[in-house]
Design an enzyme around this catalytic site. Structure first.
Site, PDB file in Angstrom:
ATOM      1  N   HIS A  27       0.819  -1.224   0.000  1.00  0.00           N
ATOM      2  CA  HIS A  27       0.000   0.000   0.000  1.00  0.00           C
ATOM      3  C   HIS A  27       0.856   1.278   0.000  1.00  0.00           C
ATOM      4  O   HIS A  27       0.354   2.354  -0.314  1.00  0.00           O
ATOM      5  CB  HIS A  27      -1.023  -0.006   1.153  1.00  0.00           C
ATOM      6  N   ASP A  60       0.082  -7.494   1.402  1.00  0.00           N
ATOM      7  CA  ASP A  60       0.509  -6.095   1.547  1.00  0.00           C
ATOM      8  C   ASP A  60       2.027  -5.945   1.584  1.00  0.00           C
ATOM      9  O   ASP A  60       2.583  -5.296   2.457  1.00  0.00           O
ATOM     10  CB  ASP A  60      -0.139  -5.460   2.791  1.00  0.00           C
ATOM     11  N   SER A 138       4.847   2.450   7.937  1.00  0.00           N
ATOM     12  CA  SER A 138       4.422   1.334   7.084  1.00  0.00           C
ATOM     13  C   SER A 138       5.553   0.859   6.203  1.00  0.00           C
ATOM     14  O   SER A 138       6.193   1.667   5.536  1.00  0.00           O
ATOM     15  CB  SER A 138       3.298   1.778   6.153  1.00  0.00           C
TER      16      SER A 138
END
Length: 216
Positions: A27, A60, A138
């Protein structure tokens, strides 16, 4: 060039090969038209363009590679991928670049423990961790107490449902993605960091964690 400062977002990543391959979250880089990585090694800042090599939307994760003739290789990478599952209560920590527009672009260290061997709704691909993860963290590395990679931190998970529950995708799924890659990625063997203090370990590891800037 002012346009190049006009990024849509940022995240973290980490070298998985001294030849310029970097792991991050899917993402972070999805639908990107331009990627740039920034990192410090031996006191010098490096900035290079990169491109997505392979991605895994379901888990992801993505692998990107530095694309520039001035990039040769990094120094020897000090960690390895640790693919066995860690026990609940194990100490873990992360290095990354959360909320750079507020907190600045210096790398940040956060620590915690493994809260559960499964993640959101019992997902066995993830650990639940007590390490605070914010946007920008992230795609960063989750290290065990020896400084080896046990997962990729992911903040893309339902903050509105559980505020202090944070997750990391286990590194065995990253290993699977690396194995599926058409290009040969020589994984680091790691070096022995035992006997070093936590600040010394962090100083060594942080040179292999990158800030990823994304344009969409």
């Amino acid at each position: 060039d002012t346009e190049s400062n006009n990024w849509s977002g940022s995240g973290s990543g980490f070298f998985i090969s001294s030849t310029g391959y970097i792991a991050t979250n899917y993402h972070v880089v999805q639908e990107s038209t331009k990627l740039q990585v920034e990192y410090y090694q031996r006191g010098k800042k490096y900035i290079f363009p990169a491109k997505v090599i392979i991605s895994d939307k379901t888990n992801d994760m993505a692998i990107i590679r530095i694309e520039h003739e001035n990039f040769t290789s990094t120094p020897e990478i000090p960690y390895k991928l640790e693919t066995r599952t860690e026990d609940v209560g194990s100490e873990v920590f992360t290095l990354g670049y959360p909320l750079t527009f507020i907190m600045g672009e210096e790398i940040k260290y956060t620590k915690g423990e493994i809260s559960s061997k499964s993640g959101f709704k019992g997902d066995i691909r993830e650990y639940q961790i007590s390490v605070p993860i914010t946007n920008g963290n992230s795609g960063g590395p989750l290290f065990d107490s020896d400084g080896n990679i046990i997962g990729i931190t992911s903040s893309g998970l339902n903050k509105d449902l559980a505020d202090n529950a944070n997750y990391a995708i286990k590194s065995i799924y990253l290993q699977t993605l690396i194995d599926a890659c058409q290009e040969t990625i020589d994984l680091p063997k790691g070096s022995n960091l035992s006997g070093k203090s936590k600040p010394e370990i962090i100083k060594i590891l942080q040179e292999f964690v990158v800030l990823i800037k994304v344009k969409r």
